[in-house]
Write a protein that holds these residues in place. Structure first.
Motif, short mmCIF file in Angstrom:
data_model
loop_
_atom_site.label_atom_id
_atom_site.label_comp_id
_atom_site.label_asym_id
_atom_site.label_seq_id
_atom_site.Cartn_x
_atom_site.Cartn_y
_atom_site.Cartn_z
N MET A 1 0.83 -1.21 0.00
CA MET A 1 0.00 0.00 0.00
C MET A 1 0.87 1.26 0.00
N ASN A 2 1.93 1.22 0.79
CA ASN A 2 2.81 2.38 0.90
C ASN A 2 3.48 2.68 -0.43
N HIS A 3 3.85 1.64 -1.16
CA HIS A 3 4.49 1.86 -2.46
C HIS A 3 3.53 2.59 -3.40
N TYR A 4 2.27 2.14 -3.42
CA TYR A 4 1.28 2.83 -4.25
C TYR A 4 1.11 4.28 -3.80
N THR A 5 0.90 4.48 -2.51
CA THR A 5 0.58 5.82 -2.00
C THR A 5 1.73 6.80 -2.18
N SER A 6 2.96 6.31 -2.13
CA SER A 6 4.11 7.21 -2.20
C SER A 6 4.68 7.38 -3.60
N THR A 7 4.18 6.59 -4.58
CA THR A 7 4.78 6.67 -5.92
C THR A 7 3.79 6.75 -7.07
N HIS A 8 2.55 6.28 -6.90
CA HIS A 8 1.63 6.19 -8.04
C HIS A 8 1.18 7.57 -8.49
N PRO A 9 1.11 7.80 -9.81
CA PRO A 9 0.71 9.11 -10.32
C PRO A 9 -0.66 9.59 -9.83
N LYS A 10 -1.55 8.66 -9.47
CA LYS A 10 -2.88 9.06 -9.01
C LYS A 10 -2.96 9.25 -7.49
N SER A 11 -1.87 9.01 -6.80
CA SER A 11 -1.87 9.22 -5.36
C SER A 11 -1.95 10.71 -5.05
N PRO A 12 -2.81 11.11 -4.10
CA PRO A 12 -2.91 12.53 -3.75
C PRO A 12 -1.70 13.04 -2.97
N PHE A 13 -0.81 12.15 -2.58
CA PHE A 13 0.29 12.57 -1.71
C PHE A 13 1.62 12.77 -2.43
N ILE A 14 1.63 12.66 -3.78
CA ILE A 14 2.89 12.87 -4.49
C ILE A 14 2.94 14.23 -5.18
N ARG A 15 1.83 14.98 -5.15
CA ARG A 15 1.75 16.21 -5.93
C ARG A 15 2.16 17.45 -5.17
N ARG A 16 1.83 17.50 -3.88
CA ARG A 16 2.06 18.72 -3.12
C ARG A 16 2.11 18.40 -1.64
N PRO A 17 2.73 19.26 -0.85
CA PRO A 17 2.78 19.02 0.59
C PRO A 17 1.37 18.98 1.20
N VAL A 18 1.17 18.01 2.08
CA VAL A 18 -0.09 17.88 2.81
C VAL A 18 0.24 17.67 4.28
N LEU A 19 -0.21 18.59 5.11
CA LEU A 19 -0.02 18.47 6.56
C LEU A 19 -1.37 18.68 7.22
N GLN A 20 -1.65 17.85 8.23
CA GLN A 20 -2.94 17.94 8.90
C GLN A 20 -2.77 17.62 10.39
N GLN A 21 -3.66 18.19 11.19
CA GLN A 21 -3.70 17.82 12.60
C GLN A 21 -5.06 18.15 13.18
N ALA A 22 -5.58 17.22 13.97
CA ALA A 22 -6.87 17.41 14.63
C ALA A 22 -6.66 17.77 16.09
N ALA A 23 -7.46 18.69 16.58
CA ALA A 23 -7.48 19.05 17.99
C ALA A 23 -8.93 19.09 18.45
N PRO A 24 -9.20 19.16 19.75
CA PRO A 24 -10.58 19.14 20.22
C PRO A 24 -11.46 20.25 19.67
N ASP A 25 -10.88 21.38 19.28
CA ASP A 25 -11.71 22.51 18.86
C ASP A 25 -11.39 23.05 17.47
N VAL A 26 -10.39 22.47 16.77
CA VAL A 26 -10.05 22.97 15.43
C VAL A 26 -9.30 21.89 14.67
N ARG A 27 -9.51 21.88 13.35
CA ARG A 27 -8.75 20.99 12.47
C ARG A 27 -7.86 21.86 11.59
#
Length: 273
Positions: free
Chosen positions: A192-218
């Motif tokens: 799964m990791n190989h697909y996600t980190s290398t496949h042209p259709k993976s949303p994670f190879i095009r641009r930086p994505v950072l996320q974090q959840a907290a009790p009152d804000v995402r």
């Protein structure tokens, strides 16, 4: 051990997430560890953006997320968490999910989550989904409807044993991902990791994505756009200029890149911004 928990530097991990309580295989500990992990280790795909492979062996995971205080995406985070839980005596089962999150077509099984036994019940754990993710475990059964901080989550059933984790948005329920109870092993996540980190259709190879959840804000940074989302549906959005990017990574996500890595990130993904 399935998750190599014997290789874990327990003290370093607990210090990383700021956990000071007793660690034993019960629900109270599971909830506290899950919440502390989510609060301390952000979702991020910067290794891919820096042109490096995403390594899933426990030594690499500890070096990155514990020693260097970086974040990671689902396999990195949940594999580390599985090792932690295994080390403390929990029974941990890996699962795979198809992310929905507004998708108009069926996506491949490419997300990792965990089923963990505590106090005689199975618990849905996931420290690696990012901004819309759980703050703490929820019972792994259909019909669950819980609040965590200001957020609401539920699990509904579909045909063929499929379960769907969803969260409440201002305009109603929003499907996050669908999964079954079929067991997945560490080697499955390598694929799964190989697909996600290398496949042209993976949303994670095009641009930086950072996320974090907290009790009152995402919090979410995609490319140069920073979005803060609150439970009532209100959002603050703004473009982050390159001159503010390094400060934003530290302030919003606790990520400090070295000079060389930050320069490469700018060169590869923010040049001309």
């Amino acid at each position: 051990m399935t998750w190599n928990g014997e290789e874990l530097d327990v003290d370093a991990y607990l210090a990383r997430i700021g956990y000071e309580g007793e660690a034993k295989p019960d629900l109270e500990t599971l909830r506290a560890l899950h919440r502390a992990h989510v609060a301390s280790i952000p979702f991020e795909n910067l290794e891919i953006m820096l042109g490096r492979p995403v390594l899933l062996d426990l030594a690499a995971l500890q070096d990155k997320m514990v020693r260097r205080r970086r974040g990671g995406y689902c396999y990195e985070q949940n594999l580390l968490f599985a090792a932690v839980l295994e080390r403390f005596g929990f029974s941990v089962k890996g699962l795979g999910a198809r992310v929905r999150a507004g998708a108009s077509s069926t996506r491949p099984t490419s997300h990792m989550l965990l089923s963990v036994e505590a106090d005689g019940e199975q618990w849905h754990c996931d420290v690696g989904f990012g901004g819309d993710g759980l703050l703490e475990p929820i019972p792994m059964r259909e019909g669950v409807d819980v609040r965590q901080g200001e957020w609401r989550f539920g699990i509904v059933g579909e045909d063929e044993g499929v379960r769907v984790l969803r969260t409440e948005h201002a305009d109603g329920w929003f499907d996050l991902y669908a999964y079954t109870m079929d067991r997945r092993l560490p080697v499955d996540y390598v694929v799964m990791n190989h697909y996600t980190s290398t496949h042209p259709k993976s949303p994670f190879i095009r641009r930086p994505v950072l996320q974090q959840a907290a009790p009152d804000v995402r919090r979410r940074l995609v490319g140069a756009q920073l979005t803060l989302t609150r439970p009532d549906g209100s959002t603050d959005e703004r473009d982050v200029p390159v001159s503010e990017l390094r400060e934003t990574l530290v302030r919003e996500f606790g990520i400090e890149l070295g000079d060389d890595d930050f320069a490469e990130l700018i060169r590869a993904h923010y040049a001309g911004a």
